[in-house]
Design an enzyme around this catalytic site. Structure first.
Site, PDB file in Angstrom:
ATOM      1  N   ASN A   1       0.859  -1.192   0.000  1.00 13.56           N
ATOM      2  CA  ASN A   1       0.000   0.000   0.000  1.00 13.56           C
ATOM      3  C   ASN A   1       0.893   1.240   0.000  1.00 13.56           C
ATOM      4  O   ASN A   1       1.881   1.292   0.720  1.00 13.56           O
ATOM      5  CB  ASN A   1      -0.862   0.014   1.257  1.00 13.56           C
ATOM      6  CG  ASN A   1      -1.551  -1.302   1.478  1.00 13.56           C
ATOM      7  OD1 ASN A   1      -2.358  -1.733   0.673  1.00 13.56           O
ATOM      8  ND2 ASN A   1      -1.190  -1.981   2.561  1.00 13.56           N
TER       9      ASN A   1
ATOM     10  N   GLU B   1       8.764  -4.791  -1.111  1.00 16.00           N
ATOM     11  CA  GLU B   1       7.585  -3.923  -0.956  1.00 16.00           C
ATOM     12  C   GLU B   1       7.940  -2.468  -1.240  1.00 16.00           C
ATOM     13  O   GLU B   1       7.164  -1.737  -1.856  1.00 16.00           O
ATOM     14  CB  GLU B   1       6.988  -4.066   0.442  1.00 16.00           C
ATOM     15  CG  GLU B   1       6.538  -5.478   0.802  1.00 16.00           C
ATOM     16  CD  GLU B   1       5.606  -6.126  -0.211  1.00 16.00           C
ATOM     17  OE1 GLU B   1       4.826  -5.414  -0.861  1.00 16.00           O
ATOM     18  OE2 GLU B   1       5.684  -7.363  -0.372  1.00 16.00           O
TER      19      GLU B   1
ATOM     20  N   HIS C   1       8.110  -1.637  -4.812  1.00 20.44           N
ATOM     21  CA  HIS C   1       6.768  -1.415  -5.371  1.00 20.44           C
ATOM     22  C   HIS C   1       6.338   0.051  -5.303  1.00 20.44           C
ATOM     23  O   HIS C   1       5.431   0.456  -6.033  1.00 20.44           O
ATOM     24  CB  HIS C   1       5.736  -2.210  -4.583  1.00 20.44           C
ATOM     25  CG  HIS C   1       5.539  -3.623  -5.047  1.00 20.44           C
ATOM     26  ND1 HIS C   1       5.276  -3.943  -6.343  1.00 20.44           N
ATOM     27  CD2 HIS C   1       5.515  -4.789  -4.352  1.00 20.44           C
ATOM     28  CE1 HIS C   1       5.115  -5.269  -6.435  1.00 20.44           C
ATOM     29  NE2 HIS C   1       5.253  -5.803  -5.239  1.00 20.44           N
TER      30      HIS C   1
HETATM   31 ZN    ZN Z   1       5.027  -7.787  -4.583  1.00 28.50          ZN
END
Ligand code: ZN
Length: 864
Positions: free
Chosen positions: A276, A309, A312
């Site tokens: 997120n 993460e 991302h």
């Molecule tokens: Zn991933």
């Protein structure tokens, strides 16, 4: 002014899968009231919309949402909408007349925050206190608010959370302030996000503690968000996050694209972690480590998952795939980046060696007829689920690694930067990426990417060294699709594949590279005379299997300083694969094991252990003693010397080798002394967890349980029920799944049906009985009898994966019955049809390989 909806003669037909393009959002404003102790929540979402064509109906995504009112404001008009239908995934709103242009839609609604399901807004209890979390990827934002829940709708979100005064609420952006509300409530306001797709929106509410993890050089504040009382367990992430984030910024040349970064420890999680924007959530076992239990393995797990993460934040959040057929633009790239960044940060961890092993492992999955290609059309919810498989993550990573080496790291980095700059804060597709790369490098990269991204399967390339008199030495290459024993795939498939070979003559060595585009080619080497040895895949970076022809296999094995650890790990993987396709005899691999087991590097010894452990089910009862003798001859002295406990003077390699070695010698060769020691240690551990060094607790309990009795079973079971600590419970449940006494296997399976544990935690007990041929019928009978009951209790994303447990059956005669009993049921779950097809194919291949390889294993063991 409100205009009452007129009755409509017939309700409009709902969309089948994708939303119609009648309208799109421009920005959202969301107000949600969340009480983590309650199953219900309420919300208001105001969407600014643009109708691109006139329509009296608007379809949004919504699941388990009850719309209380919906009012559309167009200019000075306020149109009250009628809810026309509530099919799965959608809500339809009908207006009294056609609307077009700019509008604002305010929807008041109620939704469900289930405990523990790990989807949408959900709740979890941690030591008697409740927390609320969100998980929206892939398509669960629609459980939290009616919205355009597809990744191409990328717009700003302004979020306000109403909750109890004493709780902490965090979201994608920093809080801009809190205001008091009646009845002990407050409103927490968050700054508006940059453009985000719905699946990246997130928040969490609960009695959290916030641990300061510093500020990056660029000024991004980082916090670790942990459950009440756990701040002391977040020491490692508080140190490791900042340097990793700074390395990422340096690689991309683009500052971290959000205002702050919160790292949240989540109690119940279906996945490992979720990217997120600005609020990365992790399964808490990845983040929280009690003081004194921080092993190297735990550090590596946090660092790699965090790097993935955080990568991302650029690959996925800053530039988002237009549709789920390009999930690889998120996952392949984050996986590739995770290895690269952690390798830069801690080269001594040698994660590049792990990357070679990972590549070898995923080639197994890619050898199935039912394998996906990295990029594949997505036309159903099943396709969306399937797009998050190992092919997207691990094959994607391996392919990017190969292309990067083929065109050069600097050129590749420039291409990545150009791609991100061109699609900043927007969406992108496969062609956008390959196009940007091609433009930057100045060479058409489509044939290379198309070959590996749009087509499934693994190239198998044979290498034959030719040293004719009077001509320079050369290598004849020939490619086809790798075909495991028993497979029905057509091997006639070719790739555009970069190949780099390393060779040595006396003290000199060199590398020669080519791109193989046809079935056959011959490459002249730059070696002055016939090489003594040749490594067919330099550093294990090529995405292909190498098959040595002629006397090349013997030549490979010659030790030389230019042959690196990565070369050797790659070669062992290829030899094992060549056994799997019947091109090399199993006896050859077992001969190789004798040499590898004495190696100084633990990666090599690990690989040899995997080969030995991998034949266990091919060993007939009358040769069991020979098998144990073979293991003891190679490994027992070292296993006994190392013993069950880590010692302060041990190197990290020794610490990592010990559990593998001890597990083989105690577990498979049944060394009586080691078993006795493990059992004694396990009994000490139940009273005092400090009795075993943290690296060894899992394997000691596993071996003790494997040879354990009712008394040990009962104690572990009682302790598992008693503890409030998720990690300890996980360890205890893991041990309970290791018992092989049939009566205890039955008891372990029975636990799954009780409400003693949340099924996500106890699901491993289902696997336990399947691992041993003697208890396998018990586990299968249990699965047959209780399948619907068990899968009904599992969170949706887990259900289809139950199919993989049948692979261990590895018996063609049992396949038809399994398929008849379970296919229809598994096909109903998310991603089910493909997962079941893969599992049934893998079962058949396992059976065929076992049948073909057993004679070789028998012949070898007779001589031991
Ligand atoms: Zn991933």
């Amino acid at each position: 002014m409100d205009v009452a909806a007129k009755p409509v003669a017939a309700d409009p037909r709902p969309p089948e899968f994708r939303l119609p393009t009648t309208a799109h959002p421009v920005r959202y404003q969301v107000d949600v009231t969340v009480d983590p102790t309650s199953d219900d929540f309420t919300g208001t979402i105001t969407s600014e919309l643009e109708f691109t064509s006139a329509s009296s109906v608007l379809w949004l995504n919504a699941t388990e949402i009850t719309v209380e009112s919906a009012v559309l404001t167009v200019g000075a008009d306020h149109l009250t909408a009628r809810v026309v239908a509530v099919p799965k995934n959608f809500v339809g709103l009908a207006f009294p007349h056609d609307v077009s242009g700019h509008a604002s839609l305010a929807i008041k609604y109620r939704g469900k925050a289930h405990a523990d399901d790990g989807d949408g807004i959900y709740r979890a209890k941690e030591r008697d206190e409740w927390y609320a979390f969100t998980q929206f990827e892939n398509t669960s934002a629609r459980q939290a608010f009616p919205c355009f829940d597809e990744p191409s709708y990328k717009v700003p979100w302004q979020i306000t959370i109403h909750t109890k005064k004493d709780l902490v609420a965090v979201s994608n952006m920093q809080s801009t302030g809190e205001t008091d509300e009646p009845n002990g409530m407050k409103a927490v306001h968050f700054a508006e996000t940059p453009a985000l797709p719905s699946y990246l929106v997130a928040f969490a509410v609960g009695p959290f503690e916030l641990v300061d993890a510093g500020k990056t050089a660029g000024g991004t504040p980082i916090r670790i968000v942990v459950p009440h009382g756990r701040s002391a367990d977040a020491t490692y992430p508080a140190q490791a996050t900042k340097p990793l984030l700074e390395l990422l910024e340096k690689y991309f040349g683009i500052p971290y694209p959000f205002a702050k970064l919160d790292i949240v420890a989540v109690s119940v999680f279906n996945a490992g972690a979720m990217e997120n924007a600005g609020l990365i959530t992790f399964r808490q076992s990845i983040i929280l480590v009690k003081p004194g239990e921080l092993t190297l393995g735990r550090q590596q797990t946090y660092a790699t998952v965090a790097a993935h993460e955080m990568a991302h934040m650029w690959f996925g959040d800053y530039v988002t795939m237009s549709w789920w057929d390009d999930t690889w633009l998120n996952e392949s790239f984050a996986s590739w980046m995770e290895s690269k960044i952690v390798e830069q940060w801690k080269p001594e961890w040698k994660l590049d060696v792990d990357a070679v092993e990972t590549r070898s492992g995923i080639m197994g999955q890619d050898s199935l007829d039912a394998a996906r290609s990295i990029r594949q059309p997505v036309k159903s919810d099943d396709d969306i689920s399937n797009s998050f498989d190992g092919i997207t993550y691990e094959k994607g990573e391996a392919v990017l690694n190969m292309v990067e080496h083929s065109i050069g790291a600097d050129a590749f980095q420039k291409g990545v930067r150009a791609y991100l700059a061109k699609h900043a804060r927007g969406n992108a597709t496969y062609s956008d990426f390959v196009g940007a790369m091609t433009e930057t490098v100045g060479k058409d990269l489509h044939p290379l990417f198309d070959s590996f991204v749009l087509q499934s399967g693994v190239p198998s390339i044979s290498f034959e060294l030719s040293c004719a008199k009077g001509a320079p030495p050369s290598v004849k290459l020939e490619q086809h699709r790798y075909k495991p024993i028993g497979s029905k795939i057509d091997p006639n498939r070719t790739w555009n594949v970069p190949v780099c070979m390393k060779w040595g003559v006396g003290q000199t060595s060199g590398t020669d590279c080519t791109t193989l585009t046809e079935v056959k080619a011959e490459v002249a080497l730059t070696a002055k005379s016939c090489p003594d040895w040749l490594v067919p895949d330099d550093a294990g970076i090529g995405y292909y299997r190498s098959i040595p022809r002629g006397d090349l296999l013997e030549r490979l094995i010659q030790p030389h300083k230019a042959v690196t650890l990565n070369d050797r790990v790659g070669l062992i993987g290829d030899v094992t694969a060549a056994v799997g396709s019947g091109e090399v005899q199993n006896g050859v691999a077992l001969q190789l094991v004798q040499m590898l087991s004495k190696d100084n590097d633990r990666h090599i010894v690990d690989q040899s252990i995997a080969i030995v452990a991998g034949i266990v089910e091919m060993v007939p009862d009358n040769l069991r003693a020979n098998y144990e003798r073979f293991i003891n001859k190679l490994y027992r002295t070292r296993a006994r010397e190392l013993g069950w406990q880590s010692k302060p003077a041990d190197s990290e390699d020794v610490k990592q080798l010990r559990p593998e070695l001890l597990s083989l010698v105690a577990g498979e060769a049944k060394d009586p002394d080691l078993i006795k020691q493990a059992s004694a240690l396990a009994w000490k551990w139940v009273d005092d967890h400090k009795a075993i060094t943290p690296e060894m607790a899992g394997v000691v309990l596993h071996v003790a349980a494997r040879f354990g009795d009712q008394k040990l079973f009962d104690r572990l079971h009682t302790d598992a029920k008693k503890t409030q600590d998720r990690e300890e419970r996980g360890r205890l449940l893991g041990a309970l799944s290791s018992f092989v006494d049939p009566a205890l296997v039955k008891q372990a399976l029975a636990i799954v049906l009780t409400d003693e544990f949340e099924l996500r935690e106890s699901a491993g007990l289902l696997q336990g009985g399947l691992q041993d041929p003697k208890t396998r019928p018990i586990a299968l009978a249990f699965a047959r009898e209780h399948f619907d009951e068990v899968t009904g209790k599992l969170p949706a994303p887990y259900r289809a994966y139950m199919a993989y447990m049948f692979v261990a059956v590895c018996d063609e005669d049992k396949k038809a019955e399994i398929a008849a009993t379970f296919t229809e049921r598994i096909n109903k779950f998310d991603g089910g049809p493909r997962i079941m097809a893969q599992a049934m194919e893998a079962l058949s291949l396992c059976a065929a390989a076992r049948k073909a390889q057993t004679p070789g294993v028998v012949a070898f063991l007779k001589k031991q």
